[in-house]
Design a protein around this motif. Structure first.
Motif, PDB file in Angstrom:
ATOM      1  N   ALA A 181       0.832  -1.205   0.000  1.00  0.00           N
ATOM      2  CA  ALA A 181       0.000   0.000   0.000  1.00  0.00           C
ATOM      3  C   ALA A 181       0.868   1.257   0.000  1.00  0.00           C
ATOM      4  O   ALA A 181       0.557   2.225  -0.688  1.00  0.00           O
ATOM      5  CB  ALA A 181      -0.934  -0.001   1.210  1.00  0.00           C
ATOM      6  N   ASP A 182       1.962   1.259   0.787  1.00  0.00           N
ATOM      7  CA  ASP A 182       2.846   2.432   0.813  1.00  0.00           C
ATOM      8  C   ASP A 182       3.473   2.673  -0.554  1.00  0.00           C
ATOM      9  O   ASP A 182       3.581   3.814  -1.003  1.00  0.00           O
ATOM     10  CB  ASP A 182       3.960   2.251   1.844  1.00  0.00           C
ATOM     11  CG  ASP A 182       3.453   2.320   3.276  1.00  0.00           C
ATOM     12  OD1 ASP A 182       2.293   2.741   3.483  1.00  0.00           O
ATOM     13  OD2 ASP A 182       4.208   1.948   4.183  1.00  0.00           O
ATOM     14  N   LEU A 183       3.885   1.609  -1.229  1.00  0.00           N
ATOM     15  CA  LEU A 183       4.519   1.731  -2.538  1.00  0.00           C
ATOM     16  C   LEU A 183       3.547   2.274  -3.577  1.00  0.00           C
ATOM     17  O   LEU A 183       3.944   2.998  -4.487  1.00  0.00           O
ATOM     18  CB  LEU A 183       5.065   0.369  -2.971  1.00  0.00           C
ATOM     19  CG  LEU A 183       5.999   0.337  -4.163  1.00  0.00           C
ATOM     20  CD1 LEU A 183       7.254   1.165  -3.905  1.00  0.00           C
ATOM     21  CD2 LEU A 183       6.389  -1.105  -4.478  1.00  0.00           C
ATOM     22  N   LEU A 184       2.277   1.967  -3.439  1.00  0.00           N
ATOM     23  CA  LEU A 184       1.271   2.415  -4.396  1.00  0.00           C
ATOM     24  C   LEU A 184       0.686   3.790  -4.067  1.00  0.00           C
ATOM     25  O   LEU A 184       0.012   4.391  -4.894  1.00  0.00           O
ATOM     26  CB  LEU A 184       0.131   1.398  -4.461  1.00  0.00           C
ATOM     27  CG  LEU A 184       0.516   0.033  -5.009  1.00  0.00           C
ATOM     28  CD1 LEU A 184      -0.652  -0.929  -4.884  1.00  0.00           C
ATOM     29  CD2 LEU A 184       1.000   0.142  -6.441  1.00  0.00           C
ATOM     30  N   GLN A 185       0.930   4.303  -2.888  1.00  0.00           N
ATOM     31  CA  GLN A 185       0.336   5.567  -2.448  1.00  0.00           C
ATOM     32  C   GLN A 185       0.541   6.723  -3.434  1.00  0.00           C
ATOM     33  O   GLN A 185      -0.402   7.463  -3.696  1.00  0.00           O
ATOM     34  CB  GLN A 185       0.879   5.945  -1.063  1.00  0.00           C
ATOM     35  CG  GLN A 185       0.254   7.198  -0.482  1.00  0.00           C
ATOM     36  CD  GLN A 185      -1.237   7.073  -0.241  1.00  0.00           C
ATOM     37  OE1 GLN A 185      -1.723   6.012   0.138  1.00  0.00           O
ATOM     38  NE2 GLN A 185      -1.975   8.136  -0.484  1.00  0.00           N
ATOM     39  N   PRO A 186       1.734   6.904  -4.018  1.00  0.00           N
ATOM     40  CA  PRO A 186       1.896   8.031  -4.942  1.00  0.00           C
ATOM     41  C   PRO A 186       1.013   7.943  -6.185  1.00  0.00           C
ATOM     42  O   PRO A 186       0.814   8.924  -6.876  1.00  0.00           O
ATOM     43  CB  PRO A 186       3.369   7.959  -5.348  1.00  0.00           C
ATOM     44  CG  PRO A 186       4.025   7.184  -4.276  1.00  0.00           C
ATOM     45  CD  PRO A 186       2.998   6.213  -3.784  1.00  0.00           C
ATOM     46  N   PHE A 187       0.480   6.765  -6.475  1.00  0.00           N
ATOM     47  CA  PHE A 187      -0.327   6.571  -7.675  1.00  0.00           C
ATOM     48  C   PHE A 187      -1.829   6.597  -7.391  1.00  0.00           C
ATOM     49  O   PHE A 187      -2.631   6.384  -8.290  1.00  0.00           O
ATOM     50  CB  PHE A 187       0.067   5.248  -8.350  1.00  0.00           C
ATOM     51  CG  PHE A 187       1.536   5.163  -8.634  1.00  0.00           C
ATOM     52  CD1 PHE A 187       2.116   5.915  -9.647  1.00  0.00           C
ATOM     53  CD2 PHE A 187       2.363   4.360  -7.865  1.00  0.00           C
ATOM     54  CE1 PHE A 187       3.471   5.859  -9.898  1.00  0.00           C
ATOM     55  CE2 PHE A 187       3.727   4.284  -8.109  1.00  0.00           C
ATOM     56  CZ  PHE A 187       4.282   5.044  -9.131  1.00  0.00           C
ATOM     57  N   GLN A 188      -2.212   6.861  -6.120  1.00  0.00           N
ATOM     58  CA  GLN A 188      -3.629   6.954  -5.773  1.00  0.00           C
ATOM     59  C   GLN A 188      -4.258   8.059  -6.599  1.00  0.00           C
ATOM     60  O   GLN A 188      -3.743   9.160  -6.681  1.00  0.00           O
ATOM     61  CB  GLN A 188      -3.814   7.237  -4.282  1.00  0.00           C
ATOM     62  CG  GLN A 188      -3.357   6.124  -3.392  1.00  0.00           C
ATOM     63  CD  GLN A 188      -4.105   4.827  -3.630  1.00  0.00           C
ATOM     64  OE1 GLN A 188      -5.332   4.827  -3.735  1.00  0.00           O
ATOM     65  NE2 GLN A 188      -3.381   3.730  -3.727  1.00  0.00           N
ATOM     66  N   GLY A 189      -5.368   7.764  -7.217  1.00  0.00           N
ATOM     67  CA  GLY A 189      -6.055   8.745  -8.046  1.00  0.00           C
ATOM     68  C   GLY A 189      -5.585   8.757  -9.488  1.00  0.00           C
ATOM     69  O   GLY A 189      -6.220   9.379 -10.334  1.00  0.00           O
ATOM     70  N   ASP A 190      -4.480   8.095  -9.788  1.00  0.00           N
ATOM     71  CA  ASP A 190      -3.995   8.016 -11.167  1.00  0.00           C
ATOM     72  C   ASP A 190      -4.796   6.957 -11.916  1.00  0.00           C
ATOM     73  O   ASP A 190      -5.193   5.941 -11.340  1.00  0.00           O
ATOM     74  CB  ASP A 190      -2.514   7.631 -11.227  1.00  0.00           C
ATOM     75  CG  ASP A 190      -1.592   8.745 -10.737  1.00  0.00           C
ATOM     76  OD1 ASP A 190      -2.086   9.852 -10.467  1.00  0.00           O
ATOM     77  OD2 ASP A 190      -0.391   8.483 -10.624  1.00  0.00           O
ATOM     78  N   ALA A 191      -4.998   7.181 -13.178  1.00  0.00           N
ATOM     79  CA  ALA A 191      -5.691   6.207 -14.015  1.00  0.00           C
ATOM     80  C   ALA A 191      -4.697   5.118 -14.403  1.00  0.00           C
ATOM     81  O   ALA A 191      -3.756   5.365 -15.142  1.00  0.00           O
ATOM     82  CB  ALA A 191      -6.244   6.891 -15.262  1.00  0.00           C
ATOM     83  N   ILE A 192      -4.878   3.931 -13.854  1.00  0.00           N
ATOM     84  CA  ILE A 192      -4.022   2.787 -14.154  1.00  0.00           C
ATOM     85  C   ILE A 192      -4.914   1.703 -14.721  1.00  0.00           C
ATOM     86  O   ILE A 192      -5.924   1.337 -14.114  1.00  0.00           O
ATOM     87  CB  ILE A 192      -3.302   2.274 -12.886  1.00  0.00           C
ATOM     88  CG1 ILE A 192      -2.357   3.359 -12.351  1.00  0.00           C
ATOM     89  CG2 ILE A 192      -2.555   0.977 -13.171  1.00  0.00           C
ATOM     90  CD1 ILE A 192      -1.739   3.026 -11.002  1.00  0.00           C
ATOM     91  N   ASP A 193      -4.562   1.195 -15.902  1.00  0.00           N
ATOM     92  CA  ASP A 193      -5.343   0.142 -16.537  1.00  0.00           C
ATOM     93  C   ASP A 193      -4.807  -1.244 -16.228  1.00  0.00           C
ATOM     94  O   ASP A 193      -5.559  -2.207 -16.186  1.00  0.00           O
ATOM     95  CB  ASP A 193      -5.357   0.334 -18.058  1.00  0.00           C
ATOM     96  CG  ASP A 193      -5.989   1.651 -18.456  1.00  0.00           C
ATOM     97  OD1 ASP A 193      -7.060   1.993 -17.908  1.00  0.00           O
ATOM     98  OD2 ASP A 193      -5.420   2.349 -19.318  1.00  0.00           O
ATOM     99  N   MET A 194      -3.485  -1.355 -16.040  1.00  0.00           N
ATOM    100  CA  MET A 194      -2.864  -2.653 -15.849  1.00  0.00           C
ATOM    101  C   MET A 194      -1.550  -2.490 -15.102  1.00  0.00           C
ATOM    102  O   MET A 194      -0.898  -1.454 -15.201  1.00  0.00           O
ATOM    103  CB  MET A 194      -2.586  -3.291 -17.221  1.00  0.00           C
ATOM    104  CG  MET A 194      -1.953  -4.663 -17.181  1.00  0.00           C
ATOM    105  SD  MET A 194      -1.586  -5.316 -18.837  1.00  0.00           S
ATOM    106  CE  MET A 194      -3.227  -5.485 -19.513  1.00  0.00           C
ATOM    107  N   VAL A 195      -1.151  -3.528 -14.377  1.00  0.00           N
ATOM    108  CA  VAL A 195       0.144  -3.569 -13.704  1.00  0.00           C
ATOM    109  C   VAL A 195       0.999  -4.591 -14.443  1.00  0.00           C
ATOM    110  O   VAL A 195       0.540  -5.703 -14.722  1.00  0.00           O
ATOM    111  CB  VAL A 195       0.005  -3.967 -12.224  1.00  0.00           C
ATOM    112  CG1 VAL A 195       1.378  -4.094 -11.573  1.00  0.00           C
ATOM    113  CG2 VAL A 195      -0.845  -2.940 -11.482  1.00  0.00           C
TER     114      VAL A 195
END
Length: 178
Positions: free
Chosen positions: A1-15
């Motif tokens: 969750a900490d690693l993904l925090q900067p991308f909160q709210g970003d449009a991500i379609d796939m990892v």
């Protein structure tokens, strides 16, 4: 969750996770985000049509990585995940594969520089990422447990939104492999 925090709210379609440790971290990120997962593999492991990209890994060996040609459609916004960005060669090859197929790893950042580390506010216990310039909309980016201050690591951070888990005071130890 900490690693993904900067991308909160970003449009991500796939990892997309990079062979091999990126598979574990990337699959966890995809599950957390409730998005699909794409494996970017070392050459020779996929039994479908692929596009390949040569690269030099952290040990100086020449290698090739590949991705399915039908997995990325133009404009697909992809978060790239790996365990460690040492020289940047592997991550840069993954970026080139995604972008050659029309996917978007992250918007060009220009002079925007975001610190790639997490700091904890001891009063509120919230995580925050300080920004040196006004933020711009960057659709996705690069996440790794560690991103070294190598030439390749700096190239990636200058161009893409990044997140990693190494505090600034420990970064020199990681850069020197201590």
């Amino acid at each position: 969750a900490d690693l993904l925090q900067p991308f909160q709210g970003d449009a991500i379609d796939m990892v997309a996770g990079i062979d091999a440790m990126g598979f574990i971290l990337g699959a966890a990120a995809a599950a957390t985000l409730q998005k699909g997962f794409l494996a970017i593999r070392k050459a020779g492991h996929l039994c479908v049509q692929t596009v390949a990209q040569p690269y030099t890994d952290y040990s100086g060996r020449e290698k090739v990585m590949e991705v399915r040609t039908d997995a990325i459609s133009p404009g697909l916004r992809i978060l790239l995940v790996d365990q460690w960005v040492e020289t940047g060669g592997t991550m840069r090859a993954a970026i080139e594969l995604v972008e050659r197929l029309g996917g978007v790893v992250a918007g060009r950042r220009g002079h925007l520089r975001m610190h790639p580390w997490v700091q904890r506010d001891h009063h509120s216990h919230r995580l925050w990422w300080p920004v040196l310039s006004p933020p711009v909309c960057v659709p996705t980016g690069v996440a790794a447990i560690c991103m070294e201050n190598s030439e390749g690591g700096k190239w990636i951070r200058e161009r893409y939104k990044c997140s990693h888990c190494v505090p600034p005071r420990l970064q020199p130890c990681f850069d020197q492999h201590q």
